[in-house]
Design an enzyme around this catalytic site. Structure first.
Site, PDB file in Angstrom:
ATOM      1  CG  ASP A 123      -1.816   1.171   1.332  1.00  0.00           C
ATOM      2  OD1 ASP A 123      -2.678   1.303   0.455  1.00  0.00           O
ATOM      3  OD2 ASP A 123      -1.666   1.969   2.279  1.00  0.00           O
ATOM      4  CD  GLU A 129      -2.320   2.572  -3.504  1.00  0.00           C
ATOM      5  OE1 GLU A 129      -3.058   3.535  -3.768  1.00  0.00           O
ATOM      6  OE2 GLU A 129      -1.696   2.479  -2.438  1.00  0.00           O
TER       7      GLU A 129
END
Length: 735
Positions: free
Chosen positions: A412, A465
């Protein structure tokens, strides 16, 4: 004379430090110690009344006395050598205990472990740190170890010692900053924390950074567990090592475990075991082959969706025990479904029980807030340049692959790690040694992690990401890249959502947003994503983003999903969007399955199911995903009509597909669609099919290609192009 000899054997300055809670090596004075011909047994037991040492061989008893310092008990046994014993203790409150003295054991963590940890290279450090049920010298117990180099004193506290930090102070191992203690007894299932005395004198409690389990929020103690589990997925794991994900379909269903479905029996959540079968059946029926879980690591705050992690090594207790999550992964593997987990090494929350200021100092984070805090999220930033911190994170990712057999890790907020000025204004960040904004330490960490994962766990996918144009994300570390397997295609997502939300009347002015992604489609290995991030914070659900009236919204959504599936790149769709849920994602409620009362939502689910089947059954849609040979524009310049057509190609010529998308509500009844060859071309998929909620304006018979130049090809077929639709053709082989 004998009294003087006893006093000489005990360093009363050490006893004073012990009583004041400042001693960082209690084993040096507590336990059994030889002194010339005699042995001493020393114990510090606050609130004890009677203390007796019992020789486990002879059963002979020796009474320890406290005649100088309250609560410090000692006995000298003349002309004796060390022996095994138990302590029998009666406390002032009437409590009685009998146990093997924790202070007789040598350290379990050896100098090699310490050296590797100091270097940041102990890739299974989780086997040493934390709380481990094990047997030492034939004695069952739990080994506790925690890194707190700047602490004055660390103790294990729990129900087993009345949360009294005086009862089990730990020893600090030389040259490491690691405190450890082995406590005999059967404590699996017990909760615990570390009581830390900082050099400032402040005393506070922390959860274990390496805890394998934790209490259900709002409680936050760590829990002692046994991680043993008998796996049944050996064939899956073996096959995974040789599988080439780039040349195979990857269709990912992203979900939040706690709000996909809720039980109706009064429980707040399904257990990992309960939901495994429900989820697997659904994914198989819907033709998904991967599930991606929003973070399942322990976290205190439900609305963070798991992205503010406090227990990196603990599957959240919301849904059960670690063995339950192992079963979950094992079961999905048995059904042919891979499991990807979200992982958050970019930041961590400031909760008092967590990693922040762990030993009274900025240990896991930077001291300077210009490097150590995220202004966007109000969280701390890891100090990736500190070996032990880097080791904590690298080992954690490896741990989920080793202990839980996960098939992928989606990292993330990678952009926030790569850029020192992420979310900061001028003067709020510190340049690197070359004056740039690149976080060199984070880059080294990412490279090391990806390299080690690919070395130690072949087949585990590392997915970034990352929202910027940082180069070579999915190139190998050896070639100068960061070593990820895939990157979320945030550029495609932003451009396409911006385009598809427009009234079709205005789409012709933004045609480039529809086609630009192919300019960079092969710069990285991409996953196309319509994730949870796009259906929260008042951005609206996918169906609510669509323009037009009720029916037009569904038509627009069908062509949107179809274009995504036909576009190069792996696929990801967030839960609820496959049924066209109107509400945004809400972690406090399940997917709105009640929408099945309305035909349009039933049709949409069926549409996504068939679209997924098309993707997995047509090699042209995945085999050459990362090669320019797998895609060719037929016509990408028809902006006025908002039409695009292209070919998807597989390794075999007969697998070639011809795709046309119409992003306006205007029907084209005799459209010349170029084909790469002659013969008959059959419509194999249309979003306007009546069973999907369309009008059924399909090309129901095969179309014979005519030999005539068209859009750079030598043949074309005359087809019906329904409004707001995607249509796919494939050449018929044989009669």
């Amino acid at each position: 004379m004998s009294k003087r000899k006893e006093v000489f054997a005990i360093n009363w300055m050490e006893v004073d430090a012990l009583v004041q809670g400042r001693h960082n090596n209690p084993h040096h004075i507590l336990g059994i110690h030889e002194c010339i011909d005699d042995v001493y047994i020393n114990a510090y037991l606050p609130d004890a009344k009677v203390v007796t040492a019992v020789d486990t061989s002879t059963k002979k008893k020796y009474t320890l006395v406290s005649d100088r310092v309250p609560d410090f008990f000692s006995v000298v046994i003349k002309n004796h050598k060390k022996f095994d014993y138990k302590l029998n203790v009666k406390f002032d409150n009437g409590e009685e205990l009998s146990y093997i003295d924790p202070y007789i054991f040598e350290p379990v963590i050896d100098p090699i472990d310490i050296s590797l940890f100091n270097e940041g290279k102990h890739y299974n450090i989780y086997e040493k740190m934390g709380a481990h049920p094990l047997t030492v010298d034939g004695v069952e117990g739990v080994m506790f170890a925690v890194w707190a180099p700047n602490a004055e004193r660390v103790s294990v506290v729990g129900n087993f010692n009345n949360w009294d930090g005086r009862r089990h102070p730990m020893r600090k191992l030389d040259y490491s900053g690691i405190f450890e203690i082995f406590i005999p007894g059967k404590y699996v299932g017990e909760i615990y924390k570390y009581e830390i005395c900082a050099k400032s004198g402040e005393v506070f409690m922390k959860s274990d950074p390496y805890a394998f389990s934790g209490e259900l929020r709002p409680a936050n103690a760590s829990r002692i567990v046994d991680l043993s589990y008998k796996w049944k997925d050996s064939q899956w794991m073996e096959d995974r090592e040789t599988k080439n994900p780039s040349a195979n379909p990857m269709n990912i269903y992203e979900m939040h475990l706690g709000s996909w479905k809720r039980p109706d029996d009064g429980r707040e959540f399904y257990n990992y075991r309960d939901i495994a079968a429900l989820l697997a059946d659904y994914l198989i029926d819907m033709n998904y082959n991967y599930v991606e879980l929003m973070p399942v690591m322990e976290h205190p705050y439900d609305p963070s969706w798991g992205y503010q992690v406090t227990g990196y090594y603990a599957p959240t207790s919301r849904y059960g025990e670690p063995s339950d999550f192992m079963y979950f992964v094992d079961y999905l593997h048995s059904k042919g479904i891979g499991v990807i987990i979200d992982w958050v090494p970019a930041h961590f929350p400031k909760d008092d029980h967590g990693l922040g200021r762990f030993d009274g100092t900025a240990l896991y984070e930077h001291e300077d807030p210009r490097k150590g805090e995220h202004p966007h999220w109000g969280t701390y930033v890891y100090n990736y340049g500190r070996n032990e911190v880097k080791n904590f994170l690298v080992a954690n990712a490896l741990y989920w692959a080793e202990k839980y057999h996960v098939d992928g890790i989606r990292m993330d907020a990678v952009a926030s790690m790569l850029y020192l000025d992420y979310g900061r204004n001028g003067g709020e960040w510190i340049p690197n040694i070359y004056g740039g904004n690149e976080n060199l330490e984070a880059i080294d960490f990412i490279k090391e992690l990806n390299g080690k994962m690919h070395e130690l766990h072949k087949g585990v996918l590392m997915i970034a990401e990352e929202s910027t144009a940082w180069p070579m994300m999915t190139h190998s570390v050896e070639d100068g890249g960061l070593g990820f397997d895939f990157k979320w295609n945030m550029g495609w997502m932003n451009d396409f959502l911006g385009y598809i939300k427009l009234d079709p009347l205005y789409r012709k002015y933004h045609h480039n947003d529809l086609t630009f992604s192919m300019v960079y489609a092969y710069s990285e290995d991409f996953v196309l994503v319509l994730s949870h991030d796009e259906v929260v914070h008042e951005k609206g659900s996918m169906i609510s983003k669509m323009p037009g009236g009720y029916e037009d919204k569904f038509s627009n959504l069908r062509v949107a999903y179809g274009y995504m599936m036909a576009h190069p790149g792996k696929k990801l769709l967030f839960m609820g969007q496959e049924i066209a849920q109107f509400a945004e994602f809400n972690e406090g409620a399940e997917v709105d399955w009640s929408l099945f009362e309305f035909d349009a939502h039933v049709y949409m689910q069926g549409y996504v199911k068939e679209l997924n089947k098309l993707y997995s059954s047509e090699p042209a849609l995945y085999e050459l995903d990362n090669s320019p040979e797998g895609f060719e524009w037929i016509n990408c310049n028809n902006a006025n009509s908002s039409l695009i057509s292209f070919m998807r190609k597989g390794k075999k010529e007969e697998d070639t597909l011809v795709v046309i998308c119409n992003f306006t509500p205007i029907e084209h009844k005799a459209y010349k669609l170029a084909t790469p060859s002659g013969g008959k071309w059959q419509e194999i998929f249309s979003s306007d099919n009546a069973k999907f909620g369309g009008e059924g304006r399909n090309n129901k018979t095969a179309k014979q290609a005519k030999k005539e130049a068209c859009d750079g090809q030598e043949h074309y077929i005359s087809v019906v192009v329904p409004p707001l639709s995607i249509t796919v053709f494939k050449k018929k082989i044989g009669k």
